[in-house]
Design a protein around this motif. Structure first.
Motif, short mmCIF file in Angstrom:
data_model
loop_
_atom_site.label_atom_id
_atom_site.label_comp_id
_atom_site.label_asym_id
_atom_site.label_seq_id
_atom_site.Cartn_x
_atom_site.Cartn_y
_atom_site.Cartn_z
N GLU A 108 -4.31 -8.02 15.85
CA GLU A 108 -4.40 -9.48 15.74
C GLU A 108 -4.23 -9.91 14.29
OE1 GLU A 108 -4.64 -11.82 18.18
OE2 GLU A 108 -4.32 -10.14 19.56
N GLU A 109 -4.88 -9.20 13.39
CA GLU A 109 -4.80 -9.48 11.97
C GLU A 109 -4.18 -8.27 11.28
OE1 GLU A 109 -5.56 -12.22 10.16
OE2 GLU A 109 -5.91 -13.20 12.09
N PRO A 110 -3.01 -8.42 10.67
CA PRO A 110 -2.38 -7.28 10.01
C PRO A 110 -3.29 -6.69 8.92
CG PRO A 110 -0.84 -9.09 10.21
CD PRO A 110 -2.18 -9.61 10.61
N GLN A 111 -3.34 -5.38 8.88
CA GLN A 111 -4.07 -4.64 7.86
C GLN A 111 -3.38 -3.31 7.66
OE1 GLN A 111 -8.04 -3.80 9.17
NE2 GLN A 111 -7.39 -2.79 11.02
N HIS A 112 -3.72 -2.63 6.59
CA HIS A 112 -3.08 -1.35 6.31
C HIS A 112 -4.17 -0.30 6.10
CE1 HIS A 112 0.55 -3.65 5.92
NE2 HIS A 112 -0.06 -4.42 5.04
N GLU A 113 -3.88 0.93 6.51
CA GLU A 113 -4.82 2.03 6.35
C GLU A 113 -4.07 3.21 5.73
OE1 GLU A 113 -7.64 2.80 9.68
OE2 GLU A 113 -6.25 1.48 10.75
N PHE A 114 -4.83 4.11 5.13
CA PHE A 114 -4.25 5.32 4.55
C PHE A 114 -5.06 6.51 5.04
CE2 PHE A 114 -3.87 8.60 1.30
CZ PHE A 114 -2.50 8.66 1.15
N TYR A 115 -4.37 7.51 5.57
CA TYR A 115 -5.00 8.75 6.02
C TYR A 115 -4.30 9.94 5.37
CZ TYR A 115 -7.61 6.60 9.84
OH TYR A 115 -8.49 5.86 10.58
N PHE A 116 -5.07 10.87 4.84
CA PHE A 116 -4.53 12.16 4.46
C PHE A 116 -4.47 12.99 5.73
CE2 PHE A 116 -6.54 10.90 0.45
CZ PHE A 116 -5.52 11.17 -0.45
N GLY A 154 12.30 6.87 -0.70
CA GLY A 154 10.89 7.25 -0.69
C GLY A 154 10.03 6.05 -0.35
N ALA A 155 8.74 6.24 -0.47
CA ALA A 155 7.76 5.17 -0.23
C ALA A 155 6.73 5.21 -1.34
CB ALA A 155 7.10 5.34 1.13
N HIS A 156 6.16 4.08 -1.65
CA HIS A 156 5.15 3.98 -2.70
C HIS A 156 3.90 3.36 -2.09
CE1 HIS A 156 4.00 3.60 -6.99
NE2 HIS A 156 3.32 2.55 -6.57
N VAL A 157 2.81 4.11 -2.07
CA VAL A 157 1.54 3.65 -1.51
C VAL A 157 0.67 3.15 -2.65
CG1 VAL A 157 -0.54 4.36 -0.27
CG2 VAL A 157 1.68 5.32 0.37
N ILE A 158 0.02 2.02 -2.45
CA ILE A 158 -0.89 1.47 -3.46
C ILE A 158 -2.29 1.42 -2.86
CG2 ILE A 158 -1.51 -0.53 -4.86
CD1 ILE A 158 1.49 -1.23 -4.90
#
Length: 115
Positions: A52-60, A4-8
């Motif tokens: 260029e700069e790593p970032q994370h996003e969350f979408y439903f 599985g995966a765990h999103v924070i």
């Protein structure tokens, strides 16, 4: 290998955001102790985009973005962006009670959740 995966989601008001997931979205959850709720999410996908700069996003993801916006708006959810069209889907963003924002979109692409 992975089960599985765990999103924070980091929040200025974690209690308010946990209540949102529990009471507004009605996501099933477990209590990991002391009110630390961990929520079951719908099937998920992960994509890797260049940056260029790593970032994370969350979408439903949803099947009908207009219907989801109407339902959440009726529950008092504040949308911070209007529904817009992109090549890959129709998208918007809404504010969590703790001040953060998450995206929501109706995909036009084939869904990996169906694999």
């Amino acid at each position: 290998m992975f089960s599985g995966a765990h999103v924070i989601i980091h929040s200025r008001d974690a209690e308010a955001d946990r209540a949102f997931f529990r009471d507004v979205l009605h996501y099933p959850h477990v209590d990991a102790g002391h009110g630390w709720l961990i929520f079951k999410l719908p099937p998920a996908e992960i994509a890797v985009h260049p940056a260029e700069e790593p970032q994370h996003e969350f979408y439903f993801m949803c099947d009908d973005v207009e219907a989801a916006v109407a339902e959440l708006t009726a529950k008092g959810v504040e949308f911070t962006h209007p529904v817009t069209d992109a090549r890959w889907g129709r998208l918007t963003r809404f504010r969590l009670p703790g001040g953060g924002e998450v995206g929501m979109y109706e995909p036009r692409h084939e869904r990996a959740t169906e694999l």
